[in-house]
Write a protein that holds these residues in place. Structure first.
Motif, PDB file in Angstrom:
ATOM      1  N   VAL A 163      29.797  93.777 -25.882  1.00 39.41           N
ATOM      2  CA  VAL A 163      29.523  92.868 -24.761  1.00 39.41           C
ATOM      3  C   VAL A 163      29.679  91.416 -25.213  1.00 39.41           C
ATOM      4  O   VAL A 163      30.288  90.592 -24.521  1.00 39.41           O
ATOM      5  N   LEU A 164      29.141  91.093 -26.385  1.00 43.32           N
ATOM      6  CA  LEU A 164      29.244  89.730 -26.892  1.00 43.32           C
ATOM      7  C   LEU A 164      30.694  89.360 -27.182  1.00 43.32           C
ATOM      8  O   LEU A 164      31.133  88.234 -26.914  1.00 43.32           O
ATOM      9  N   ARG A 165      31.445  90.294 -27.722  1.00 42.96           N
ATOM     10  CA  ARG A 165      32.827  90.026 -28.096  1.00 42.96           C
ATOM     11  C   ARG A 165      33.689  89.661 -26.889  1.00 42.96           C
ATOM     12  O   ARG A 165      34.573  88.810 -26.968  1.00 42.96           O
ATOM     13  N   GLU A 166      33.410  90.290 -25.761  1.00 44.88           N
ATOM     14  CA  GLU A 166      34.212  90.057 -24.560  1.00 44.88           C
ATOM     15  C   GLU A 166      33.936  88.705 -23.911  1.00 44.88           C
ATOM     16  O   GLU A 166      34.827  88.106 -23.320  1.00 44.88           O
ATOM     17  N   ARG A 167      32.700  88.207 -24.049  1.00 46.73           N
ATOM     18  CA  ARG A 167      32.321  87.038 -23.245  1.00 46.73           C
ATOM     19  C   ARG A 167      31.769  85.859 -24.036  1.00 46.73           C
ATOM     20  O   ARG A 167      31.412  84.832 -23.442  1.00 46.73           O
TER      21      ARG A 167
END
Length: 271
Positions: A163-167
Motif C-alpha cells: 500500500v505504501l509503495r503505490e501511494r
C-alpha cells in the motif's frame, strides 16, 4: 550410552530465524515514511507502552516485537548518543552510527545466545531536505538496510508495504502522509480480509519535524491527532512536544543561604 543430540550450524540458524520471525509477525505493525515536512512514525498501539521514541536531536526510534527486548536496546541507544554528543559534538551523533551499533549488538545476540531477540527496529534521522532523510531497518539477526523513504515492520508487513509503495509521496503534507499510514495499517487485520478504520486511540504517532531547531521529535496525541486524522491541518504550535522537555526556570530563586543567620559566621567573628 546415550547419544548426544546434534544439529548442524545451518539448521540452528534456520531455527533461530524462524523463531524470531514468528514472534515479530504476531505483534502489531508500525510504519515509517518521509513527507514534505520531515519523517512520520506511526504504530498500531492500544497500550501505554511506547513503540516510538526520541533518541537524539534529529533521530527517532521505532520498533516492533517483544517490548522488554527493544526497550533495552532503545535505552542503550540513548546512552550511546548522549555519550557521543558529550564527548565530541552533537553533530557527530548520526543515525548511521546508531544503526551500526544495533547491528553489532543484535548480530552477537543472534549468533552467540540460545534465544534471539524477537525485534525489528527502525532508526530514522531527518535531514534538511527529503532527499537527506535516512531510514535504517535493523532486523533480529543484525542485518541492516537503508530503506528508500518508507518501511513497514511487524504483523503483515509485506501487505502494508505494498500500500505504501503505490501511494507514498515525499512531497505530501502531514495530513496526507498520516492518512496513508493509517490506511496502510488498517488494510490488514480485519475480519474476512476486510479493511479497518483506525482511530486516534489505536495509534501512536510522532514526527521528526525538519523545520524545528534543536530537538525535532514531536509526539502527536489527543485533539491534534484526531484533527489530523480528519484531514484537517493543525497549527505548528499545537503539534505536540517532546516527551521530556527541560523544566522551566524557577521564579524568584533565592540567592542567599536558607540557613539560620545565627549559625553563620560573619567576617568579624572569624578568628
Amino acid at each position: 550410552m546415550a547419544m548426544q543430540f546434534y544439529a548442524s550450524p545451518e539448521q540452528v540458524q534456520r531455527d533461530r530465524s524462524e523463531y524470531a520471525r514468528k514472534g515479530i509477525a504476531r505483534g502489531r505493525s508500525a510504519v515509517v515514511l518521509t513527507y514534505e515536512g520531515g519523517i512520520l512514525l506511526v504504530a498500531e498501539n492500544i497500550t501505554t507502552l511506547r513503540k516510538i521514541s526520541e533518541i537524539y536531536d534529529k533521530i527517532a526510534f521505532a520498533a516492533v516485537g517483544r517490548y522488554n527486548e527493544f526497550e533495552s536496546l532503545r535505552r542503550a541507544g540513548v546512552r550511546m548518543a548522549d555519550m557521543l554528543g558529550l564527548s565530541y559534538d552533537r553533530r557527530d551523533v548520526t543515525g548511521r552510527a546508531l544503526a551500526n551499533a544495533y547491528t553489532q549488538t543484535l548480530g552477537a545476540i543472534f549468533s552467540e545466545t540460545q534465544k534471539p531477540y524477537e525485534v525489528e527496529l527502525c532508526v530514522a534521522q531527518v535531514g534538511a531536505t527529503p532527499e537527506a532523510d535516512e531510514l535504517y531497518r535493523v532486523t533480529y539477526d543484525g542485518s541492516v538496510m537503508d530503506e528508500p523513504g518508507f518501511m513497514a515492520m511487524g504483523g503483515q508487513a509485506e501487505a502494508i508495504s505494498n500500500v505504501l509503495r503505490e501511494r507514498h509521496d515525499t512531497a505530501a503534507d502531514l495530513q496526507t502522509a498520516l492518512a496513508l499510514a493509517a490506511e496502510a495499517l488498517g488494510s490488514v487485520g480485519g475480519e474476512n480480509g476486510q479493511t479497518r478504520t483506525l482511530t486516534a486511540k489505536q495509534l501512536e504517532v510522532a514526527v521528526l519535524d525538519r523545520r524545528r531547531q534543536g530537538r525535532a521529535f514531536r509526539r502527536l496525541t489527543g485533539t491534534a491527532l484526531t484533527t489530523l486524522l480528519g484531514h484537517e491541518s493543525v497549527p505548528e504550535a499545537e503539534l505536540g512536544d517532546v516527551d521530556a522537555a527541560p523544566p522551566a526556570p524557577g521564579e524568584a530563586k533565592p540567592t542567599i543561604s536558607a540557613a539560620s543567620s545565627d549559625t553563620e559566621e560573619t567576617p568579624d567573628e572569624k578568628s
